[in-house]
Design an enzyme around this catalytic site. Structure first.
Site, PDB file in Angstrom:
ATOM      1  N   ASP A  97       0.948  -1.131   0.053  1.00 56.55           N
ATOM      2  CA  ASP A  97       0.082  -0.063   0.146  1.00 56.55           C
ATOM      3  C   ASP A  97       0.871   1.241  -0.077  1.00 56.55           C
ATOM      4  OD1 ASP A  97      -1.985   1.773   0.329  1.00 56.55           O
ATOM      5  OD2 ASP A  97      -2.735   1.153   1.937  1.00 56.55           O
ATOM      6  N   ALA A  98       1.289   1.534  -1.100  1.00 52.84           N
ATOM      7  CA  ALA A  98       2.182   2.849  -1.369  1.00 52.84           C
ATOM      8  C   ALA A  98       1.577   4.060  -2.259  1.00 52.84           C
ATOM      9  CB  ALA A  98       3.678   2.471  -2.146  1.00 52.84           C
ATOM     10  N   LYS A  99       0.385   3.615  -2.969  1.00 50.35           N
ATOM     11  CA  LYS A  99      -0.526   4.783  -3.527  1.00 50.35           C
ATOM     12  C   LYS A  99       0.438   5.433  -4.530  1.00 50.35           C
ATOM     13  CE  LYS A  99      -4.198   4.531  -0.111  1.00 50.35           C
ATOM     14  NZ  LYS A  99      -3.759   3.774   0.947  1.00 50.35           N
ATOM     15  N   ARG A 100       1.339   4.875  -5.115  1.00 45.38           N
ATOM     16  CA  ARG A 100       2.182   5.609  -6.199  1.00 45.38           C
ATOM     17  C   ARG A 100       1.491   6.131  -7.271  1.00 45.38           C
ATOM     18  NH1 ARG A 100       4.965   5.575  -1.760  1.00 45.38           N
ATOM     19  NH2 ARG A 100       7.008   4.946  -1.737  1.00 45.38           N
ATOM     20  N   THR A 127      -0.602  -0.602  -4.635  1.00 43.32           N
ATOM     21  CA  THR A 127      -1.687   0.470  -4.837  1.00 43.32           C
ATOM     22  C   THR A 127      -1.198   1.500  -5.723  1.00 43.32           C
ATOM     23  OG1 THR A 127      -1.310   1.348  -2.663  1.00 43.32           O
ATOM     24  CG2 THR A 127      -2.944  -0.528  -2.675  1.00 43.32           C
TER      25      THR A 127
END
Length: 281
Positions: A97-100, A127
């Site tokens: 879950d890094a939402k890059r 993510t």
């Protein structure tokens, strides 16, 4: 290293065998304190190892939140690397879950950090944020296909602020969130038993019948547990896409630590509740 079976196929099998549950690994300072741990690298390592020990052999997915590791610098990154590798070795799929989200070579760099088979932080899925335009994710999509990994794209998130972007209506009359879902449906077209490109869709959003959630890919659903949604709410939110939902529970499980047995029991209980809701739905 051989190329993995596509993420969607591996996820479908894990959901069927272990139950459709994702447990978040969120070692923020207040939770470390609740566990009686110091807010330092030693506490971070003890926390993450305990969660992996308790759950990695029984839940389908573990989802480390990279921010809570990154705040400790290089030593935090080292703990995250160990967390990912140990979780995968124990049989859990790992969603980072890094939402890059970025463009061009920068997006490619993010993808290589988490989705390349030789990367120290190699995870089963990542993510990502599409809000520089869905096409900006192309490097990550290509690398995921090459390595048998997947993406979870922010589409209809549970935070209240998300609506100002995700529910905005385009000139063609379709919302931004619906557009993201349509792109993902195209990515997954023809894939069996499940596509590898999923959406993040909040379990707290209520009736989503105006959206086509049948994207032939997984739906990562935060909001179950501490945020107020329950397993029993899932059928009403996700409708015909229910079988592809992967509810994420973080604090609802993590608050039972550091006792390993209590963590296992909590994870098993949530998994059973979700399995029952899917069967009933």
């Amino acid at each position: 290293m051989t190329v993995l079976e596509p993420f969607g196929a591996r996820l479908r099998r894990a959901m069927d065998e272990r139950g459709p549950l994702c447990v978040g690994i969120d070692p923020h300072a207040s939770l470390l304190a609740e566990w009686g741990l110091n807010d330092d690298v030693a506490g971070l390592e003890r926390f993450s190892r305990t969660v992996v020990e308790a759950t990695a052999d029984r839940v389908a997915v573990l989802k480390p939140q990279s921010a809570f590791f990154e705040r400790f610098g290089s030593r935090g990154w080292a703990v995250l690397e160990a967390c990912v590798q140990e979780a995968r070795a124990a049989g859990a799929l790992v969603v980072m879950d890094a939402k890059r989200g970025d463009i061009g070579s920068t997006m490619a760099g993010y993808a290589e950090a988490f989705l390349h088979k030789d990367a120290p932080l190699f995870s089963d899925a990542l993510t990502v944020s599409p809000y520089l335009g869905y096409g900006s994710l192309s490097p990550a999509v290509a690398l995921a296909r090459e390595n048998g990994t997947g993406l979870f794209v922010l589409a209809l998130t549970s935070n209240p602020e998300g609506g100002e972007v995700q529910h905005a209506v385009r000139e063609d009359g379709r919302t931004v969130g619906a557009t993201i879902l349509a792109h993902l449906a195209m990515e997954n077209a023809g894939e069996e038993p499940l596509g590898s490109f999923g959406a993040v869709v909040g379990a707290t959003l209520g009736d989503l019948s105006s959206y086509d959630l049948d994207i032939n890919g997984p739906l990562l659903a935060p909001g179950v547990g501490a945020q107020g949604a329950t397993a029993a709410d899932l059928p009403a939110v996700f409708g015909s896409a229910l079988r592809n939902v992967v509810p994420n529970v973080s604090r609802g499980v993590l608050r039972h630590g550091p006792d390993v047995v209590a963590l296992r029991d909590a994870a098993d209980r949530f998994a059973d509740e979700v399995r029952a809701a899917v069967a009933a739905g």
